[in-house]
Write an enzyme that holds these catalytic residues in place. Sequence first.
Site, short mmCIF file in Angstrom:
data_model
loop_
_atom_site.label_atom_id
_atom_site.label_comp_id
_atom_site.label_asym_id
_atom_site.label_seq_id
_atom_site.Cartn_x
_atom_site.Cartn_y
_atom_site.Cartn_z
N TYR A 131 -2.35 -1.35 10.37
CA TYR A 131 -2.36 -1.72 8.94
C TYR A 131 -1.06 -1.30 8.27
O TYR A 131 -0.44 -2.08 7.54
CB TYR A 131 -3.57 -1.04 8.28
CG TYR A 131 -3.67 -1.19 6.79
CD1 TYR A 131 -4.18 -2.34 6.21
CD2 TYR A 131 -3.28 -0.15 5.93
CE1 TYR A 131 -4.29 -2.47 4.83
CE2 TYR A 131 -3.39 -0.26 4.56
CZ TYR A 131 -3.90 -1.42 4.00
OH TYR A 131 -4.00 -1.54 2.64
N SER A 150 0.85 -1.21 0.00
CA SER A 150 0.00 0.00 0.00
C SER A 150 0.88 1.25 0.00
O SER A 150 2.00 1.23 0.52
CB SER A 150 -0.87 0.03 1.26
OG SER A 150 -1.48 1.29 1.41
P1 NAD Z 1 -11.26 -6.27 -0.87
O1 NAD Z 1 -12.08 -6.28 0.35
O2 NAD Z 1 -11.95 -6.39 -2.16
O3 NAD Z 1 -10.18 -7.44 -0.82
C1 NAD Z 1 -9.64 -7.94 0.37
C2 NAD Z 1 -9.90 -9.42 0.36
O4 NAD Z 1 -9.18 -10.02 1.40
C3 NAD Z 1 -11.36 -9.79 0.58
O5 NAD Z 1 -11.96 -10.10 -0.65
C4 NAD Z 1 -11.32 -11.00 1.49
O6 NAD Z 1 -11.89 -12.15 0.93
C5 NAD Z 1 -9.84 -11.21 1.68
N1 NAD Z 1 -9.54 -11.60 3.06
C6 NAD Z 1 -9.58 -10.82 4.16
N2 NAD Z 1 -9.24 -11.54 5.23
C7 NAD Z 1 -8.97 -12.80 4.78
C8 NAD Z 1 -8.57 -14.00 5.40
N3 NAD Z 1 -8.34 -14.06 6.70
N4 NAD Z 1 -8.41 -15.09 4.62
C9 NAD Z 1 -8.64 -15.05 3.30
N5 NAD Z 1 -9.00 -13.94 2.65
C10 NAD Z 1 -9.18 -12.83 3.39
O7 NAD Z 1 -10.36 -4.96 -0.81
P2 NAD Z 1 -9.12 -4.47 -1.72
O8 NAD Z 1 -9.03 -3.03 -1.47
O9 NAD Z 1 -9.19 -4.96 -3.09
O10 NAD Z 1 -7.87 -5.12 -0.97
C11 NAD Z 1 -6.91 -5.90 -1.65
C12 NAD Z 1 -5.52 -5.49 -1.24
O11 NAD Z 1 -5.27 -4.16 -1.65
C13 NAD Z 1 -5.22 -5.52 0.25
O12 NAD Z 1 -3.95 -6.09 0.44
C14 NAD Z 1 -5.20 -4.07 0.64
O13 NAD Z 1 -4.39 -3.85 1.75
C15 NAD Z 1 -4.63 -3.48 -0.62
N6 NAD Z 1 -4.82 -2.05 -0.79
C16 NAD Z 1 -6.04 -1.55 -1.04
C17 NAD Z 1 -6.19 -0.21 -1.22
C18 NAD Z 1 -7.51 0.40 -1.53
O14 NAD Z 1 -7.59 1.63 -1.57
N7 NAD Z 1 -8.56 -0.34 -1.77
C19 NAD Z 1 -5.08 0.65 -1.13
C20 NAD Z 1 -3.84 0.11 -0.87
C21 NAD Z 1 -3.71 -1.24 -0.70
#
Ligand code: NAD
Length: 286
Positions: free
Chosen positions: A188, A175
């Site tokens: 986080y 991130s």
């Molecule tokens: P999202 O909610 O769509 O995806 C996160 C996924 O993690 C969920 O679909 C869930 O099934 C899975 N998950 C959570 N806990 C779990 C567990 N214990 N076991 C198995 N699966 C689990 O949200 P996203 O934003 O697409 O997140 C994906 C990645 O992107 C993450 O690593 C997040 O930190 C990173 N990220 C997101 C953003 C943003 O702005 N959305 C920014 C920076 C980084």
Amino acid sequence: MPHSIPAQSQPHQPGIERLLDPPAEHIRADYMGSGKLKGRRALVSGGDSGIGRAAAVHFAREGADVAIMYLEEDEDANETVRLIEAEGGRALAIRGDVSCSTACDDAVARTVRALGGLDIVVNNASVQYVSSDLTDITDETWQRHMDVNINGYFYLTRAALPHLGPDSAIINTSSVNAFAGNESLVAYTTTKGAEMGFTRALALQLAPRGIRVNAVAPGPVWTPLQPASWGPVDPLAVANLGKDTPMGRIGQPSELGPAYVYLAAKDSSYVTGQTLHVNGGMIVNG
Ligand code: NAD
Ligand code: MG
């Protein structure tokens, strides 16, 4: 492309795609696949929704077969399977908790059995709980961040490694917060920094084996994580996400997917231990 996002909240993590208002875009209709991942087999944790779904569907459009691992969102997982299959790829949805090492062992074993091998691992499943005061973070909340976001990346990678041959790729979703920090996301941010260390050290260890390890560091992206993490604290914060980036808007998952394709494909054959910053123009060190 820029949508205006109303204030909103989802009560639980993981959040659900169907509840996003407006819906997110996971791949551009005009994204042309060119067989960059033909014959490759991928496993994407958190591939049911958000950035993980975007990676999974882009991989499929580039010719890959894709397994996704997810916590409990069956409806989102089924939709991602449908999208992968619509691209002509074989798909497998595996419900399992990445913070459990045996669940990760099982997910890799099922992927290898169903797809005949494994070439690409995307560590992407994470949790994010908001707290503006460190003293409000409970032991359980702190530990959950570590268990999912750090241990989960380790368990899944360790399980996958015996199956990965030369030209394989591991991609870790970190991130922008690992670089810029975030005052309301100390736990986080700690885990996202650890994922960067994991990426760099493992890249050095695996370079002689021809296995590349890189990271993507997204800025604010429109995914279920947003209303499910910021929403319960401040629904209006969800509406304002991305407004402080140079581009002045939140990103769509469809703007992240191509970065995963690049890091998975031969196009990045001389790239390891690196980070792609897909964040609307925030300039960060590293
Ligand atoms: P999202 O909610 O769509 O995806 C996160 C996924 O993690 C969920 O679909 C869930 O099934 C899975 N998950 C959570 N806990 C779990 C567990 N214990 N076991 C198995 N699966 C689990 O949200 P996203 O934003 O697409 O997140 C994906 C990645 O992107 C993450 O690593 C997040 O930190 C990173 N990220 C997101 C953003 C943003 O702005 N959305 C920014 C920076 C980084
Ligand atoms: Mg999900």
